[in-house]
Design an enzyme around this catalytic site. Structure first.
Site, PDB file in Angstrom:
ATOM      1  N   GLY A   1      -6.063  -0.196   1.797  1.00 49.12           N
ATOM      2  CA  GLY A   1      -7.041   0.869   2.020  1.00 49.12           C
ATOM      3  C   GLY A   1      -6.904   1.970   0.988  1.00 49.12           C
ATOM      4  O   GLY A   1      -5.861   2.124   0.337  1.00 49.12           O
TER       5      GLY A   1
ATOM      6  N   GLY B   1     -12.659  -2.129   2.566  1.00 53.04           N
ATOM      7  CA  GLY B   1     -11.995  -2.063   1.259  1.00 53.04           C
ATOM      8  C   GLY B   1     -10.578  -2.618   1.251  1.00 53.04           C
ATOM      9  O   GLY B   1      -9.832  -2.381   0.312  1.00 53.04           O
TER      10      GLY B   1
ATOM     11  N   LYS C   1       3.088 -10.450  -3.912  1.00 49.04           N
ATOM     12  CA  LYS C   1       3.907  -9.292  -3.512  1.00 49.04           C
ATOM     13  C   LYS C   1       5.339  -9.738  -3.220  1.00 49.04           C
ATOM     14  O   LYS C   1       6.299  -9.048  -3.586  1.00 49.04           O
ATOM     15  CB  LYS C   1       3.289  -8.637  -2.283  1.00 49.04           C
ATOM     16  CG  LYS C   1       1.958  -7.965  -2.577  1.00 49.04           C
ATOM     17  CD  LYS C   1       1.210  -7.649  -1.300  1.00 49.04           C
ATOM     18  CE  LYS C   1      -0.068  -6.886  -1.562  1.00 49.04           C
ATOM     19  NZ  LYS C   1      -0.943  -6.822  -0.385  1.00 49.04           N
TER      20      LYS C   1
ATOM     21  N   GLY D   1       0.811  -1.231   0.000  1.00 48.96           N
ATOM     22  CA  GLY D   1       0.000   0.000   0.000  1.00 48.96           C
ATOM     23  C   GLY D   1       0.836   1.268   0.000  1.00 48.96           C
ATOM     24  O   GLY D   1       1.572   1.537  -0.951  1.00 48.96           O
TER      25      GLY D   1
HETATM   26  P1  NAP Z   1     -12.492  -2.534  -6.458  1.00 45.22           P
HETATM   27  O1  NAP Z   1     -12.891  -1.720  -5.281  1.00 45.22           O
HETATM   28  O2  NAP Z   1     -13.190  -3.808  -6.710  1.00 45.22           O
HETATM   29  O3  NAP Z   1     -12.594  -1.588  -7.755  1.00 45.22           O
HETATM   30  C1  NAP Z   1     -12.467  -2.097  -9.048  1.00 45.22           C
HETATM   31  C2  NAP Z   1     -12.931  -1.023 -10.030  1.00 45.22           C
HETATM   32  O4  NAP Z   1     -12.760  -1.513 -11.355  1.00 45.22           O
HETATM   33  C3  NAP Z   1     -14.416  -0.656  -9.881  1.00 45.22           C
HETATM   34  O5  NAP Z   1     -14.596   0.729  -9.996  1.00 45.22           O
HETATM   35  C4  NAP Z   1     -15.075  -1.365 -11.074  1.00 45.22           C
HETATM   36  O6  NAP Z   1     -16.208  -0.683 -11.597  1.00 45.22           O
HETATM   37  C5  NAP Z   1     -13.961  -1.289 -12.081  1.00 45.22           C
HETATM   38  N1  NAP Z   1     -14.122  -2.334 -13.096  1.00 45.22           N
HETATM   39  C6  NAP Z   1     -14.229  -3.658 -12.913  1.00 45.22           C
HETATM   40  N2  NAP Z   1     -14.387  -4.286 -14.094  1.00 45.22           N
HETATM   41  C7  NAP Z   1     -14.393  -3.317 -15.038  1.00 45.22           C
HETATM   42  C8  NAP Z   1     -14.539  -3.315 -16.445  1.00 45.22           C
HETATM   43  N3  NAP Z   1     -14.747  -4.447 -17.119  1.00 45.22           N
HETATM   44  N4  NAP Z   1     -14.478  -2.128 -17.105  1.00 45.22           N
HETATM   45  C9  NAP Z   1     -14.300  -0.965 -16.429  1.00 45.22           C
HETATM   46  N5  NAP Z   1     -14.155  -0.913 -15.081  1.00 45.22           N
HETATM   47  C10 NAP Z   1     -14.209  -2.068 -14.397  1.00 45.22           C
HETATM   48  O7  NAP Z   1     -10.943  -2.901  -6.369  1.00 45.22           O
HETATM   49  P2  NAP Z   1      -9.800  -2.142  -5.540  1.00 45.22           P
HETATM   50  O8  NAP Z   1      -9.827  -2.628  -4.135  1.00 45.22           O
HETATM   51  O9  NAP Z   1      -9.850  -0.697  -5.806  1.00 45.22           O
HETATM   52  O10 NAP Z   1      -8.497  -2.799  -6.193  1.00 45.22           O
HETATM   53  C11 NAP Z   1      -8.042  -2.410  -7.465  1.00 45.22           C
HETATM   54  C12 NAP Z   1      -6.625  -2.936  -7.667  1.00 45.22           C
HETATM   55  O11 NAP Z   1      -5.760  -2.368  -6.681  1.00 45.22           O
HETATM   56  C13 NAP Z   1      -6.462  -4.449  -7.511  1.00 45.22           C
HETATM   57  O12 NAP Z   1      -5.468  -4.877  -8.404  1.00 45.22           O
HETATM   58  C14 NAP Z   1      -5.988  -4.610  -6.066  1.00 45.22           C
HETATM   59  O13 NAP Z   1      -5.230  -5.791  -5.865  1.00 45.22           O
HETATM   60  C15 NAP Z   1      -5.108  -3.402  -5.945  1.00 45.22           C
HETATM   61  N6  NAP Z   1      -4.874  -2.908  -4.583  1.00 45.22           N
HETATM   62  C16 NAP Z   1      -5.928  -2.749  -3.758  1.00 45.22           C
HETATM   63  C17 NAP Z   1      -5.706  -2.234  -2.477  1.00 45.22           C
HETATM   64  C18 NAP Z   1      -6.824  -2.034  -1.513  1.00 45.22           C
HETATM   65  O14 NAP Z   1      -6.553  -1.700  -0.351  1.00 45.22           O
HETATM   66  N7  NAP Z   1      -8.080  -2.199  -1.908  1.00 45.22           N
HETATM   67  C19 NAP Z   1      -4.401  -1.893  -2.079  1.00 45.22           C
HETATM   68  C20 NAP Z   1      -3.340  -2.088  -2.977  1.00 45.22           C
HETATM   69  C21 NAP Z   1      -3.597  -2.584  -4.234  1.00 45.22           C
HETATM   70  P3  NAP Z   1     -17.553  -0.509 -10.736  1.00 45.22           P
HETATM   71  O15 NAP Z   1     -17.204   0.455  -9.641  1.00 45.22           O
HETATM   72  O16 NAP Z   1     -18.529   0.038 -11.699  1.00 45.22           O
HETATM   73  O17 NAP Z   1     -17.896  -1.879 -10.218  1.00 45.22           O
HETATM   74  N1  HSE Z   2      -5.939  -7.127  -0.346  1.00 46.48           N
HETATM   75  C1  HSE Z   2      -4.676  -6.491  -0.135  1.00 46.48           C
HETATM   76  C2  HSE Z   2      -4.296  -6.589   1.301  1.00 46.48           C
HETATM   77  C3  HSE Z   2      -4.762  -5.056  -0.572  1.00 46.48           C
HETATM   78  O1  HSE Z   2      -5.172  -6.873   2.136  1.00 46.48           O
HETATM   79  O2  HSE Z   2      -3.119  -6.390   1.630  1.00 46.48           O
HETATM   80  C4  HSE Z   2      -3.431  -4.347  -0.527  1.00 46.48           C
HETATM   81  O3  HSE Z   2      -2.567  -4.865  -1.509  1.00 46.48           O
END
Ligand code: NAP
Ligand code: HSE
Length: 331
Positions: free
Chosen positions: A297, A183, A201, A131
């Protein structure tokens, strides 16, 4: 003032965090770095979803439109197949890319980095590991002068959240639900609790720390079977359970492991709680360097995405001023 257009793919936890953070920081970035970062288009799946604070006029379901609209494309969709094809398209069209997607890079990193280098574009991926903690920069730049002997840490915020909440008496299922509501968890939370997210990772960190050496062994297990009794038994022994990922090099061989470990209260990793992550990087000359902070987050992850965007924008600005300058971040 150089204006830099950003096409944002995804507006969920990370994407929305990025929109809000950029809005808050835009003036400071303009005056400090001389670049005006502007989100020009945002791709989502569902146009009808409520997204407070996001300008609806920027939303589209056409990812291609978003890629075409940005100088820098930020990928925050998640998964592997769709983002891989979008990132390939962005690179082919000469766009710099920033991604938070460790699953994508663990599977297709070498191909993506090679394509980016050939096309002369950058791929920033600080947000994909830990993160908001700048661990990729620490390995790529801060510790570039040393040989890395090992990397050990808590790399998954969701698992750490569950284990530390269980210490306070919350059940496994309730803690996981809370992590999802906040989230932190992946769309498929088994990636978190079965150790695969930490493994992805770890693979990325090891590929930087040990310069692309293929690991000889890679053992992965998660926290799914940890019970309340296991947690309190560890507490009674003056220790805690943590999911720890380790990458070690010895005699030219790299070993990777993700699993639950009992660690004493005095270990710095024992004090890493909730969604925080912590990483100990051991350098041959520098010894142990301990980095900790929020590993999951919206806002911490958005901060890492934004620092990559700023770095690329500033690099482009300098290249325009001195066209012979080579890319520093074509990784
Ligand atoms: P998320 O909350 O599920 O958001 C995914 C987004 O992608 C949503 O806005 C969704 O649209 C959109 N989406 C999905 N399919 C799509 C499509 N076919 N065309 C256009 N848009 C589409 O996921 P997130 O938690 O933000 O995670 C995103 C990435 O960041 C992942 O690779 C995750 O591993 C990484 N990550 C997450 C965190 C974390 O804390 N959450 C931290 C580090 C890295 P809708 O809103 O319309 O459904
Ligand atoms: N799902 C991941 C975690 C998001 O809980 O660490 C951050 O990469």
């Amino acid at each position: 003032m150089k204006r830099v257009d950003i096409g944002l793919l995804g507006c969920g936890t990370v994407g929305r965090g990025f929109v809000h953070l950029l809005e808050r920081e835009r003036t400071r970035i303009r005056s400090r770095y001389g670049v005006d970062l502007s989100i020009t288009r945002i791709a989502v799946r569902d146009l009808a979803k409520q997204r407070p604070g996001v300008d609806e006029r920027l939303l589209t379901t056409s990812a291609l439109e978003v890629i075409q609209a940005g100088d820098i494309v930020v990928e925050a969709i998640g998964g592997v197949d769709l983002p891989r094809s979008l990132v390939r398209t962005a690179i082919a069209l000469g766009r710099d890319v920033v991604t938070a997607n460790k699953a994508l890079l663990a599977e297709s990193g070498p191909e993506i980095f090679a394509k980016a280098a050939a096309r002369g574009v950058a791929v920033g991926f600080e947000a994909s590991v830990c993160g908001g903690i700048p661990v990729i920069r620490a390995l790529q730049r801060g510790l570039a002068g040393d040989s890395i002997e090992s990397v050990a840490g808590i790399l998954n915020g969701t698992s750490n959240f569950v284990l530390t909440r269980m210490e306070d008496g919350t059940s496994f299922d309730a803690a996981l639900r809370l992590a999802q509501e906040r989230g932190f968890a992946e769309a498929d939370p088994s990636l978190d609790i079965d150790g695969h997210d930490a493994a992805q990772k770890l693979q990325l960190l090891a590929s930087i720390a040990f310069a692309g050496q293929r690991p000889a062994t890679f053992e992965v297990s998660g926290i799914r079977d940890v019970t309340a009794e296991d947690v309190s038994a560890a507490r009674s022994r003056g220790s805690v359970l943590r999911q720890v990922a380790t990458a070690e090099e010895s005699g030219g061989t790299v070993h990777l492991r993700v699993g639950v470990r009992e660690i004493p209260d005095c270990d710095p990793l024992a004090r890493v709680r909730d969604e925080c992550n912590g990483v100990v990087i051991r350098g041959r000359s520098v010894g142990d360097v301990f980095l900790t902070g929020r590993g999951a987050g919206a806002m911490p992850t958005a901060a890492a995405v934004l620092s990559d965007v700023i770095e690329i924008a500033v690099m482009r600005l300098r290249q325009e001023a001195a066209p012979g300058l080579r890319l520093a971040k074509a990784v």
